[in-house]
Design a protein around this motif. Structure first.
Motif, PDB file in Angstrom:
ATOM      1  N   LEU A 130       4.677   5.792   9.103  1.00 35.16           N
ATOM      2  CA  LEU A 130       4.615   6.994   8.651  1.00 35.16           C
ATOM      3  C   LEU A 130       5.804   7.480   7.821  1.00 35.16           C
ATOM      4  N   SER A 131       6.894   6.971   8.244  1.00 30.80           N
ATOM      5  CA  SER A 131       8.157   7.140   7.892  1.00 30.80           C
ATOM      6  C   SER A 131       8.252   6.794   6.422  1.00 30.80           C
ATOM      7  N   LEU A 132       8.024   5.377   6.124  1.00 29.03           N
ATOM      8  CA  LEU A 132       8.003   4.835   4.974  1.00 29.03           C
ATOM      9  C   LEU A 132       6.819   5.591   3.880  1.00 29.03           C
ATOM     10  N   ALA A 133       5.772   5.934   4.431  1.00 27.07           N
ATOM     11  CA  ALA A 133       4.722   6.570   3.478  1.00 27.07           C
ATOM     12  C   ALA A 133       5.272   7.879   3.264  1.00 27.07           C
ATOM     13  N   ALA A 134       5.929   8.630   4.127  1.00 28.97           N
ATOM     14  CA  ALA A 134       6.379   9.820   3.884  1.00 28.97           C
ATOM     15  C   ALA A 134       7.546   9.927   2.945  1.00 28.97           C
ATOM     16  N   GLN A 135       8.531   9.093   2.971  1.00 29.28           N
ATOM     17  CA  GLN A 135       9.522   8.657   2.153  1.00 29.28           C
ATOM     18  C   GLN A 135       9.420   8.893   0.509  1.00 29.28           C
ATOM     19  N   ARG A 136       8.049   8.285   0.173  1.00 32.94           N
ATOM     20  CA  ARG A 136       7.735   8.337  -1.090  1.00 32.94           C
ATOM     21  C   ARG A 136       7.411   9.531  -1.435  1.00 32.94           C
ATOM     22  N   LEU A 137       7.051  10.627  -0.598  1.00 32.83           N
ATOM     23  CA  LEU A 137       6.954  12.120  -0.907  1.00 32.83           C
ATOM     24  C   LEU A 137       8.238  12.772  -1.334  1.00 32.83           C
ATOM     25  N   SER A 138       9.207  12.569  -0.253  1.00 26.83           N
ATOM     26  CA  SER A 138      10.290  13.384  -0.406  1.00 26.83           C
ATOM     27  C   SER A 138      11.568  12.770   0.123  1.00 26.83           C
ATOM     28  N   ILE A 139      12.437  12.386  -0.743  1.00 27.83           N
ATOM     29  CA  ILE A 139      13.780  11.799  -0.007  1.00 27.83           C
ATOM     30  C   ILE A 139      14.796  12.764   0.382  1.00 27.83           C
ATOM     31  N   GLN A 140      14.560  14.012   0.021  1.00 31.39           N
ATOM     32  CA  GLN A 140      15.465  15.136   0.401  1.00 31.39           C
ATOM     33  C   GLN A 140      14.987  15.649   1.814  1.00 31.39           C
ATOM     34  N   TRP A 141      13.723  15.757   2.065  1.00 29.18           N
ATOM     35  CA  TRP A 141      13.172  16.462   3.072  1.00 29.18           C
ATOM     36  C   TRP A 141      12.788  15.223   4.208  1.00 29.18           C
ATOM     37  N   PRO A 142      13.135  15.261   5.366  1.00 29.52           N
ATOM     38  CA  PRO A 142      12.533  14.501   6.305  1.00 29.52           C
ATOM     39  C   PRO A 142      11.180  14.678   6.814  1.00 29.52           C
ATOM     40  N   ALA A 143      10.292  14.425   5.721  1.00 26.94           N
ATOM     41  CA  ALA A 143       8.783  14.739   5.845  1.00 26.94           C
ATOM     42  C   ALA A 143       8.194  13.764   7.034  1.00 26.94           C
ATOM     43  N   GLY A 144       8.634  12.461   7.097  1.00 23.06           N
ATOM     44  CA  GLY A 144       8.221  11.607   8.001  1.00 23.06           C
ATOM     45  C   GLY A 144       8.433  12.194   9.567  1.00 23.06           C
ATOM     46  N   THR A 145       9.555  12.610   9.793  1.00 25.37           N
ATOM     47  CA  THR A 145       9.834  12.993  11.187  1.00 25.37           C
ATOM     48  C   THR A 145       9.145  14.325  11.433  1.00 25.37           C
ATOM     49  N   LEU A 146       8.981  15.066  10.388  1.00 21.81           N
ATOM     50  CA  LEU A 146       7.936  16.195  10.634  1.00 21.81           C
ATOM     51  C   LEU A 146       6.615  15.799  11.017  1.00 21.81           C
ATOM     52  N   ALA A 147       6.063  15.041  10.050  1.00 20.03           N
ATOM     53  CA  ALA A 147       4.568  14.487  10.518  1.00 20.03           C
ATOM     54  C   ALA A 147       4.695  14.034  11.695  1.00 20.03           C
ATOM     55  N   ALA A 148       5.357  12.945  12.029  1.00 22.85           N
ATOM     56  CA  ALA A 148       5.609  12.277  13.380  1.00 22.85           C
ATOM     57  C   ALA A 148       5.278  13.421  14.485  1.00 22.85           C
ATOM     58  N   ASN A 149       6.364  14.326  14.490  1.00 21.06           N
ATOM     59  CA  ASN A 149       6.596  15.454  15.591  1.00 21.06           C
ATOM     60  C   ASN A 149       4.921  16.171  15.704  1.00 21.06           C
TER      61      ASN A 149
END
Length: 127
Positions: free
Chosen positions: A16-35
């Motif tokens: 999920l982190s790898l996938a979300a990192q493509r969307l935003s490098i500045q914002w920790p979207a993967g952590t938010l999505a995982a939580n």
């Protein structure tokens, strides 16, 4: 078995982190999505467990403690929020903290409520 669940949750979180990192490098979207996703899953597990003996205590341990414990990322959340504060990005830190808490609580409630709705629609026979 908790370790197996934790392993699966950790691998899923990394993907999920790898996938979300493509969307935003500045914002920790993967952590938010995982939580938020982890709270949704644990809400569903809680809803199923509350309906009786559908889930064994062992299954609850594997899914809730193992998978969700490995999947959710509270330590990463705290680290990333602290990094925002150190960088004087106070507004981002506030939005990220509030967004994580509010969305995670809403996802948990949605998991419990969604399960109740499905049980009502299905007559409770599907679980």
């Amino acid at each position: 078995m908790v370790g197996v669940g934790g392993f699966a949750g950790s691998v899923a979180r990394y993907g999920l982190s790898l996938a979300a990192q493509r969307l935003s490098i500045q914002w920790p979207a993967g952590t938010l999505a995982a939580n938020v996703g982890g709270c949704l899953v644990i809400g569903i597990i809680t809803g199923i467990a509350a309906r009786g003996e559908t889930l064994s205590p062992e299954a609850r341990l594997v899914l809730a403690t193992g998978f969700c414990g490995g999947f959710t990322t509270m330590s990463s959340f705290v680290y990333e929020t602290a990094a925002m504060v150190r960088a004087s990005e106070y507004l981002h830190a506030c939005f990220y903290t509030a967004g994580t808490f509010i969305l995670s609580m809403a996802a948990f409630a949605a998991g419990v409520a969604g399960l109740r709705i499905l049980a009502r629609i299905g007559g409770g026979l599907w679980i």
